[in-house]
Design an enzyme around this catalytic site. Structure first.
Site, short mmCIF file in Angstrom:
data_model
loop_
_atom_site.label_atom_id
_atom_site.label_comp_id
_atom_site.label_asym_id
_atom_site.label_seq_id
_atom_site.Cartn_x
_atom_site.Cartn_y
_atom_site.Cartn_z
CG HIS A 182 7.58 5.23 0.37
ND1 HIS A 182 8.77 5.53 1.00
CD2 HIS A 182 6.85 6.37 0.40
CE1 HIS A 182 8.76 6.78 1.40
NE2 HIS A 182 7.60 7.32 1.05
CG HIS B 169 9.99 13.04 -1.08
ND1 HIS B 169 10.78 13.69 -0.14
CD2 HIS B 169 8.89 12.60 -0.42
CE1 HIS B 169 10.17 13.65 1.04
NE2 HIS B 169 9.04 12.98 0.90
#
Length: 263
Positions: A34, A76
């Site tokens: 991740h 992100h």
């Protein structure tokens, strides 16, 4: 004769390369990194991805935004505030401006690390792992640019896109060959499974906040249809082990170093 031989040799090499591409098999299960191995390196950066690759992950998850000059950048948040010393929106800065910002990890500047482009990340990614591409925003042009790049690099087969449901439907309509991960936007896990199968999407990525329970029969329905199951929200290596036992194919791990042994 020499020219003919060289020509034949070149063609043989091309054919061999094509055969090698088709022979690549993608993992059926394993750890998904991740944002890379982000417990130990700055998230969504080359060191984080490189570490995860060296630990043998089956899947890499990363996030893609447009910069102001329409470059595909891997970050992100919609701002640079949390992960760099800069301030402001990603989409309002050029690639040059973004890559000039000092990257911060655990409160300290990390020398020699910068916000990467999608191209830079893919350059270090092998072709036998999944690429989990989280597209940020609602701009179909961003999807088109990502698909064009994946096609140019011959990486469509190993890639899938996660985005909001509306954008996913438009993307699937325009690019039927593009694999889609269904966003967890339904009220129950069963409804989530129903929508995934009805829409013909290839991946799901539930999380414990949306779906505290994932009944075994619903997991079987997904697997019977060939849908692969990611899972966001892994707490630790033990939780990762439990998810594998439950039928999850690719748990998304922050601490890949700790979780890699569970594959």
């Amino acid at each position: 004769m020499v020219r003919i031989f060289i020509g034949c040799l070149a063609w043989t090499m091309v054919v061999a390369g094509m055969a090698a591409d088709t022979a690549i098999s993608l993992p059926q299960r394993g750890i998904c990194a991740h944002r890379g191995n982000n417990a130990h390196f700055p998230e969504n950066t080359l060191p984080a991805f490189q570490s995860a690759i060296e630990l043998g992950v089956a899947q890499i998850e990363l996030d893609i935004y447009y910069s102001r000059d329409k470059k595909l950048v891997v970050i992100h948040d919609h701002t640079v505030d949390r992960t760099t010393l800069g301030k402001g929106k990603v989409t309002e800065k050029t690639l040059e401006e973004l890559q000039s910002l000092p990257v911060v990890f655990k409160g300290k500047v990390v020398e020699g690390v910068r916000i990467p482009t999608l191209e830079e990340v893919l350059e270090i990614c092998p072709r036998n792992i999944w690429l989990n591409l989280h597209v940020k925003g609602t701009d179909m042009a961003l999807i088109r640019d990502i698909v064009a790049y994946l096609k140019k690099e011959g990486r469509m087969e190993q890639s899938f896109v996660l985005c909001n449901r509306t954008l996913a439907l438009d993307a699937k309509k325009e690019f039927p060959e593009l694999k889609i991960c269904n966003s967890p936007a339904d009220k129950t896990f069963r409804e989530y499974v129903d929508s995934t199968l009805a829409l013909g999407f290839e991946f799901v990525q539930p999380n414990p906040w949306a779906y505290p329970e994932m009944p075994a029969e619903e997991i079987r329905r997904l697997h019977d249809a060939g849908v692969k199951i990611n899972y966001f929200g892994v707490k630790n290596a033990e939780h990762c082990r439990q998810l594998f036992a439950q039928g999850v194919d690719f748990p998304l791990c922050d601490d890949v170093t700790a979780c890699a042994a569970e594959q």
